[in-house]
Design a protein around this motif. Structure first.
Motif, PDB file in Angstrom:
ATOM      1  N   SER A   1       0.833  -1.194   0.000  1.00  0.00           N
ATOM      2  CA  SER A   1       0.000   0.000   0.000  1.00  0.00           C
ATOM      3  C   SER A   1       0.872   1.249   0.000  1.00  0.00           C
ATOM      4  O   SER A   1       1.973   1.272   0.574  1.00  0.00           O
ATOM      5  N   VAL A   2       0.369   2.296  -0.654  1.00  0.00           N
ATOM      6  CA  VAL A   2       1.061   3.585  -0.663  1.00  0.00           C
ATOM      7  C   VAL A   2       0.808   4.283   0.667  1.00  0.00           C
ATOM      8  O   VAL A   2      -0.337   4.407   1.113  1.00  0.00           O
ATOM      9  N   THR A   3       1.876   4.763   1.312  1.00  0.00           N
ATOM     10  CA  THR A   3       1.758   5.420   2.613  1.00  0.00           C
ATOM     11  C   THR A   3       2.014   6.915   2.478  1.00  0.00           C
ATOM     12  O   THR A   3       2.476   7.405   1.437  1.00  0.00           O
TER      13      THR A   3
ATOM     14  N   GLY B   1      -2.215   6.658  -6.068  1.00  0.00           N
ATOM     15  CA  GLY B   1      -3.217   5.718  -5.548  1.00  0.00           C
ATOM     16  C   GLY B   1      -3.244   5.654  -4.034  1.00  0.00           C
ATOM     17  O   GLY B   1      -3.583   4.602  -3.453  1.00  0.00           O
ATOM     18  N   TYR B   2      -2.905   6.776  -3.371  1.00  0.00           N
ATOM     19  CA  TYR B   2      -2.937   6.786  -1.911  1.00  0.00           C
ATOM     20  C   TYR B   2      -4.379   6.805  -1.400  1.00  0.00           C
ATOM     21  O   TYR B   2      -5.227   7.532  -1.921  1.00  0.00           O
TER      22      TYR B   2
ATOM     23  N   VAL C   1       2.451  16.675   4.253  1.00  0.00           N
ATOM     24  CA  VAL C   1       1.445  15.867   3.549  1.00  0.00           C
ATOM     25  C   VAL C   1       0.200  15.705   4.414  1.00  0.00           C
ATOM     26  O   VAL C   1      -0.930  15.832   3.937  1.00  0.00           O
ATOM     27  N   SER C   2       0.425  15.440   5.697  1.00  0.00           N
ATOM     28  CA  SER C   2      -0.703  15.263   6.616  1.00  0.00           C
ATOM     29  C   SER C   2      -1.539  16.533   6.696  1.00  0.00           C
ATOM     30  O   SER C   2      -2.774  16.477   6.676  1.00  0.00           O
ATOM     31  N   ARG C   3      -0.862  17.684   6.755  1.00  0.00           N
ATOM     32  CA  ARG C   3      -1.593  18.955   6.810  1.00  0.00           C
ATOM     33  C   ARG C   3      -2.371  19.207   5.517  1.00  0.00           C
ATOM     34  O   ARG C   3      -3.486  19.731   5.538  1.00  0.00           O
ATOM     35  N   ALA C   4      -1.774  18.844   4.395  1.00  0.00           N
ATOM     36  CA  ALA C   4      -2.440  19.052   3.106  1.00  0.00           C
ATOM     37  C   ALA C   4      -3.733  18.260   3.022  1.00  0.00           C
ATOM     38  O   ALA C   4      -4.764  18.762   2.567  1.00  0.00           O
ATOM     39  N   LEU C   5      -3.697  17.028   3.496  1.00  0.00           N
ATOM     40  CA  LEU C   5      -4.874  16.167   3.405  1.00  0.00           C
ATOM     41  C   LEU C   5      -5.935  16.530   4.437  1.00  0.00           C
ATOM     42  O   LEU C   5      -7.118  16.226   4.241  1.00  0.00           O
TER      43      LEU C   5
ATOM     44  N   ARG D   1      -0.766  20.411  -5.141  1.00  0.00           N
ATOM     45  CA  ARG D   1       0.251  19.535  -5.717  1.00  0.00           C
ATOM     46  C   ARG D   1       0.290  18.198  -4.985  1.00  0.00           C
ATOM     47  O   ARG D   1       0.401  17.126  -5.620  1.00  0.00           O
ATOM     48  N   ILE D   2       0.177  18.226  -3.670  1.00  0.00           N
ATOM     49  CA  ILE D   2       0.216  16.993  -2.877  1.00  0.00           C
ATOM     50  C   ILE D   2      -1.033  16.146  -3.120  1.00  0.00           C
ATOM     51  O   ILE D   2      -0.945  14.921  -3.273  1.00  0.00           O
ATOM     52  N   ILE D   3      -2.188  16.787  -3.165  1.00  0.00           N
ATOM     53  CA  ILE D   3      -3.433  16.050  -3.399  1.00  0.00           C
ATOM     54  C   ILE D   3      -3.408  15.389  -4.781  1.00  0.00           C
ATOM     55  O   ILE D   3      -3.827  14.236  -4.943  1.00  0.00           O
TER      56      ILE D   3
END
Length: 336
Positions: free
Chosen positions: A3-5, A46-47, A20-24, A37-39
């Motif tokens: 799985s993609v982490t 495929g995250y 990344v956590s903040r972006a999501l 860009r991160i999203i």
């Protein structure tokens, strides 16, 4: 297969795990360009969010269980659709379970939902026996019953005033000049007991004799209504109108009437109950009592959310009013 982490995404984006956590999470601590860009990268790689890991922190899964007796019943499928849409709008996902006609299966799917750590359960019960059958499990999780009057049960539920619906429908037929009105269909569940009671009350007030042609089937369906109506139409017709306990039964009556060359509404008027979407189709145009399915689902989800998010105790009984939908299957005897 791996799985993609979040760490994989962070490495590919050249940013930290925290970014990344903040972006999501939609945090305003990072710029909109970086977030987009991160999203986009998450989508390309495929995250997917690990809700199991998240639930260990939040103590919630964001899941609501929905149990219905038969998803192939059009009323149930429409009710499930509105419940899913309402839940999704508030950040919850639905786990839909079909309990079938078996109380053991109903208990099994409720146990399954608890094992999946759902935050709450919406359930359309099979019968009055349901409440005691699953009480040991529903006492462990916020639960709201849907589309079934529980009378004085200490359980939260949202339902339509079924007795009022058949009362209104019977009076409507009377106003059209009908004096011999046959009630057709089930009387097994509390819902159908209420519907029969409303019909009886209207007959008593109007000076009519209640007449029943009961079904031994444990569920309503077009085919079951058809089989029962074939049996009915094999006998002399000494009534001018049929009040079918559900739209599915009414559609079965229409099919059997067509086979027997009985004109509806020319020879026989027909009214149903539920207002499922197919009743409005051309060449059907069934007169029916509408259950406000969307409102029922939305209020049930809101009631359940209140229990989940605010820890509200006790129970609430919410009963909504049905509406008469006049279409083309009822004949006015005064103008004919």
């Amino acid at each position: 297969m791996k799985s993609v982490t979040l760490k994989d995404v962070a490495k590919a984006a050249g940013v930290s795990y925290a970014t990344v956590s903040r972006a999501l999470s939609g945090s305003h601590q990072i710029g909109s360009d970086t977030r987009e860009r991160i999203i986009k990268l998450c989508d390309e790689m495929g995250y997917t969010t690990n809700y199991v890991a998240r639930s260990m922190v939040t103590k919630r899964t964001g899941l609501i269980g929905l149990v219905v007796p038969s998803i192939d019943n059009q009323f149930m499928s429409e009710l499930a659709y509105y419940a899913e849409m309402s839940a999704r709008g508030h950040g919850y996902n639905i786990m839909l379970c079909n309990s079938g006609p078996d109380l053991k299966q109903e208990k099994t799917v409720v146990k399954l939902l608890l094992s999946r750590q759902v935050d709450g359960i919406l359930i359309v019960p099979q019968s009055p026996k349901t409440y005691e059958n699953i009480r040991a499990y529903t006492d462990q999780v916020p639960t709201v019953f849907l589309s079934e009057n529980l009378r004085d049960q200490p359980q939260s539920y949202v339902a339509v005033d079924n007795s009022r619906g058949t009362y209104i429908g019977t009076k409507y037929l009377y106003e059209l000049g009908h004096r011999d009105i046959l009630y057709f269909g089930r009387r097994h569940t509390t819902t159908h007991q209420f519907r029969a009671e409303g019909y009886i009350r209207a007959c008593q007030e109007l000076g009519l004799t209640p007449r029943f042609f009961n079904s031994e089937f444990t569920r309503s369906s077009i085919n079951n209504g058809y089989q029962l109506a074939k049996e009915l139409f094999a006998k002399p017709i000494d009534y001018s109108a049929i009040f079918a306990s559900t739209d599915s039964n009414a559609l079965g009556v229409l099919k059997a009437a067509d086979d027997a060359r009985i004109s509806i509404p020319g020879q026989l008027s027909l009214i149903g109950f539920d207002n499922i979407s197919s009743t409005a189709l051309p060449r059907i145009e069934l007169t029916t009592m509408e259950q406000p399915k969307r409102d029922m689902a939305v209020q049930a989800v809101d009631m359940l959310r209140d229990k989940i998010e605010n820890g509200t105790q006790g129970y609430v009984h919410q009963i909504l009013l049905p509406t008469l939908i006049k279409r083309s299957t009822c004949r006015d005897l005064y103008t004919s």
